[in-house]
Design an enzyme around this catalytic site. Structure first.
Site, PDB file in Angstrom:
ATOM      1  N   HIS A   1       3.288  -3.725  12.276  1.00 47.03           N
ATOM      2  CA  HIS A   1       4.546  -3.088  12.684  1.00 47.03           C
ATOM      3  C   HIS A   1       5.675  -4.063  12.348  1.00 47.03           C
ATOM      4  O   HIS A   1       5.506  -5.277  12.474  1.00 47.03           O
ATOM      5  CB  HIS A   1       4.586  -2.816  14.199  1.00 47.03           C
ATOM      6  CG  HIS A   1       3.614  -1.777  14.657  1.00 47.03           C
ATOM      7  ND1 HIS A   1       2.872  -1.919  15.803  1.00 47.03           N
ATOM      8  CD2 HIS A   1       3.275  -0.579  14.134  1.00 47.03           C
ATOM      9  CE1 HIS A   1       2.102  -0.848  15.967  1.00 47.03           C
ATOM     10  NE2 HIS A   1       2.329  -0.019  14.969  1.00 47.03           N
TER      11      HIS A   1
ATOM     12  N   GLU B   1       5.066   5.343  13.983  1.00 46.25           N
ATOM     13  CA  GLU B   1       4.614   4.417  15.026  1.00 46.25           C
ATOM     14  C   GLU B   1       5.729   4.071  15.990  1.00 46.25           C
ATOM     15  O   GLU B   1       5.680   3.080  16.717  1.00 46.25           O
ATOM     16  CB  GLU B   1       4.003   3.170  14.383  1.00 46.25           C
ATOM     17  CG  GLU B   1       2.857   3.480  13.429  1.00 46.25           C
ATOM     18  CD  GLU B   1       1.448   3.352  14.022  1.00 46.25           C
ATOM     19  OE1 GLU B   1       1.249   2.506  14.908  1.00 46.25           O
ATOM     20  OE2 GLU B   1       0.543   4.093  13.584  1.00 46.25           O
TER      21      GLU B   1
ATOM     22  N   CYS C   1       6.160  -5.507  22.146  1.00 46.27           N
ATOM     23  CA  CYS C   1       5.266  -4.344  21.991  1.00 46.27           C
ATOM     24  C   CYS C   1       5.101  -3.610  23.307  1.00 46.27           C
ATOM     25  O   CYS C   1       4.871  -2.410  23.334  1.00 46.27           O
ATOM     26  CB  CYS C   1       3.866  -4.791  21.581  1.00 46.27           C
ATOM     27  SG  CYS C   1       3.761  -5.614  20.002  1.00 46.27           S
TER      28      CYS C   1
HETATM   29  O1  SUG Z   1      -1.548  -0.681  17.398  1.00 49.71           O
HETATM   30  N1  SUG Z   1      -3.425  -3.009  19.186  1.00 49.71           N
HETATM   31  C1  SUG Z   1      -2.152  -2.380  18.934  1.00 49.71           C
HETATM   32  C2  SUG Z   1      -1.043  -3.366  19.119  1.00 49.71           C
HETATM   33  C3  SUG Z   1       0.289  -2.713  19.089  1.00 49.71           C
HETATM   34  C4  SUG Z   1       1.420  -3.677  19.070  1.00 49.71           C
HETATM   35  N2  SUG Z   1       2.641  -2.987  19.064  1.00 49.71           N
HETATM   36  C5  SUG Z   1       3.757  -3.355  18.407  1.00 49.71           C
HETATM   37  N3  SUG Z   1       3.732  -4.265  17.456  1.00 49.71           N
HETATM   38  N4  SUG Z   1       4.846  -2.783  18.699  1.00 49.71           N
HETATM   39  C6  SUG Z   1      -2.124  -1.759  17.547  1.00 49.71           C
HETATM   40  O2  SUG Z   1      -2.676  -2.351  16.612  1.00 49.71           O
HETATM   41  C7  SUG Z   1      -5.821  -3.018  19.510  1.00 49.71           C
HETATM   42  C8  SUG Z   1      -6.855  -2.117  20.064  1.00 49.71           C
HETATM   43  C9  SUG Z   1      -8.256  -2.568  19.972  1.00 49.71           C
HETATM   44  O3  SUG Z   1      -8.611  -3.231  19.005  1.00 49.71           O
HETATM   45  O4  SUG Z   1      -8.993  -2.190  20.896  1.00 49.71           O
HETATM   46  C10 SUG Z   1      -4.526  -2.274  19.307  1.00 49.71           C
HETATM   47  O5  SUG Z   1      -4.533  -1.075  19.252  1.00 49.71           O
END
Ligand code: SUG
Length: 420
Positions: A230, A162, A347
């Site tokens: 994460h 990731e 993020c």
């Molecule tokens: O991968 N949310 C992302 C958020 C990513 C955050 N990134 C870090 N922590 N670096 C994920 O969970 C939500 C999409 C949705 O539900 O439509 C989403 O993908």
């Protein structure tokens, strides 16, 4: 000169709340709500502008083409015929979270002195598993200068990777050799551990990092189970400072001892669970702040509004700044639209330590360019998007056209050619 450049993902016009991310509590909680793609993109752009005004180097990545019809074709279907879940997966704007685009090892850490970037495969979540092709395409353009950069394709499935969200770099200064910490998960209560040890180890090998300056650390099961899908949701590092929740790692004492041995000047700022619970840390995104070094050499946290609204978190921050801690300034931004899908300030950005002059200038932000992007977003990004709208062919065309207009505006039409 080597500096840290933050590349933020511009939020795409298809930003919506389809609730696709298991283990991401915000995504689950807000599933089915009406999203505001225009506001989402403008909030992200305002953060970029503010960081630029603070004297930080700022870049960006473009939103990906959505719907991703190429991906649906590989699955033997198309937008008209696909099931509602597949359609939502093809439409996600999740590439906005650039911390998951790639893992970056700056030149001072690698054997050949070049900055290495490995695109994340994001295989655990279907809606994110098709991001890598276009991410690779953008990175190959932005970092095409092979004297300074090496861009690697993703590590193969099934080893989940990731990207930088599970990677921290500690160093005496950005341009000095660093200790690279790869954080992986093994189990997470009811939730998947998205970063696999084998993927982290592969990235460290691909980047030719010195083994004595590389650390592999296991994320705590409690953190993943509490919604830290994460590691950057519970810990962040910048130069000599590690800012972390007490319950982030499986063996915190072991990790701290190892880090102190490798970087004696390290300063570990640990927030105890008695002051801020894991639940408060995760809902407020205290640790998903950008921890940055300002031109004055002081450190600042770029925080989401939710951190100020969570009493225990704000109390801890105010006490830290009033005391003698390394974090001297707090900057708060409204990033509500991204936060509602579990994506905070950190993020939204990928950190690359490089000389900005070696990066394709089309990916580097200036105040004028940000104004042009804002004007385009205000004109072409939907004001509102409900999950039911995702079935509308007129919307799909609108989304493709809006993103194509942005590619043209930035002189990056080549990203709009062919399906990735
Ligand atoms: O991968 N949310 C992302 C958020 C990513 C955050 N990134 C870090 N922590 N670096 C994920 O969970 C939500 C999409 C949705 O539900 O439509 C989403 O993908």
């Amino acid at each position: 000169m080597l500096t840290e450049i933050n590349f933020d993902g511009i939020v795409g016009p298809s930003h919506n709340y389809a609730g696709l991310s298991l283990g991401n509590l915000a995504s689950a909680k807000n599933a089915g709500k009406v999203a505001r793609p225009r506001a989402a993109a403008l909030q992200g752009l305002a953060k970029m502008r503010a960081n630029l005004e603070r004297g930080l180097a700022q870049g960006f990545f473009l939103p990906q083409r959505r719907p991703d019809e190429g991906w649906l074709r590989q699955l033997g279907t198309d937008m008209a015929a696909a099931s509602a879940p597949l359609r939502a997966n093809a439409l996600s704007a999740s590439s906005m979270w650039a911390a998951n685009a790639a893992t970056v090892s700056p030149g001072p850490d690698t054997a050949d002195g070049r900055c290495h970037l490995t695109v994340a495969n994001l295989v655990t979540m279907p809606h994110r598993s098709h991001e890598w092709r276009e991410t690779l395409a953008q990175l190959q353009i932005a970092f095409a200068n092979e004297a300074h950069f090496a861009v690697h394709p993703p590590v193969p499935a099934p080893f989940g990777d990731e990207g930088a969200a599970n990677h921290m770099r500690l160093c005496a200064g950005h341009d000095r050799p660093g200790i690279e910490v790869f954080v992986y998960g093994e189990s997470g209560g009811p939730f998947p551990a998205r970063q696999h040890r084998e993927a982290s180890a592969a990235v460290a090998r691909l980047h030719a990092l010195a083994p004595e300056r590389t650390v592999l650390a296991l994320q705590s099961e409690a953190a993943i189970a509490a919604g830290a899908f994460h590691n950057d949701v519970v810990a962040v590092a910048n130069e000599r400072v590690l800012f972390t929740h007490e319950q982030a790692f499986a063996d915190r004492e072991g990790l701290y001892t190892e880090l102190r041995g490798k970087l004696p000047e390290i300063e570990i700022v640990e927030v105890p669970a008695s002051a801020v619970s894991l639940a408060d840390a995760i809902s407020s995104y205290l640790f998903n702040a950008q921890l940055v070094t300002l031109p004055s050499d002081e450190m600042a946290l770029v925080l989401p509004g939710e951190a100020r609204e969570t009493p225990a978190v704000w109390q801890w921050l105010e006490a830290h700044v009033a005391g003698n801690g390394p974090i001297r300034h707090l900057f708060v931004h409204d990033l509500r639209e991204s936060m509602a899908n579990g994506g905070g300030p950190a993020c939204l950005r990928l950190r690359v330590v490089a000389d900005p002059a070696t990066v394709d200038p089309r990916f580097i932000a200036t105040p004028e360019k940000l104004s042009a992007i804002e004007a385009l977003v205000a004109r072409l990004w939907p004001e509102q998007l409900a999950v039911e709208d995702l079935a509308s062919p007129a919307l799909w065309h609108e989304l493709v056209a809006a993103r194509a207009a942005l590619c043209r505006e930035l002189g990056l039409e080549e990203l709009d050619r062919g399906a990735f």
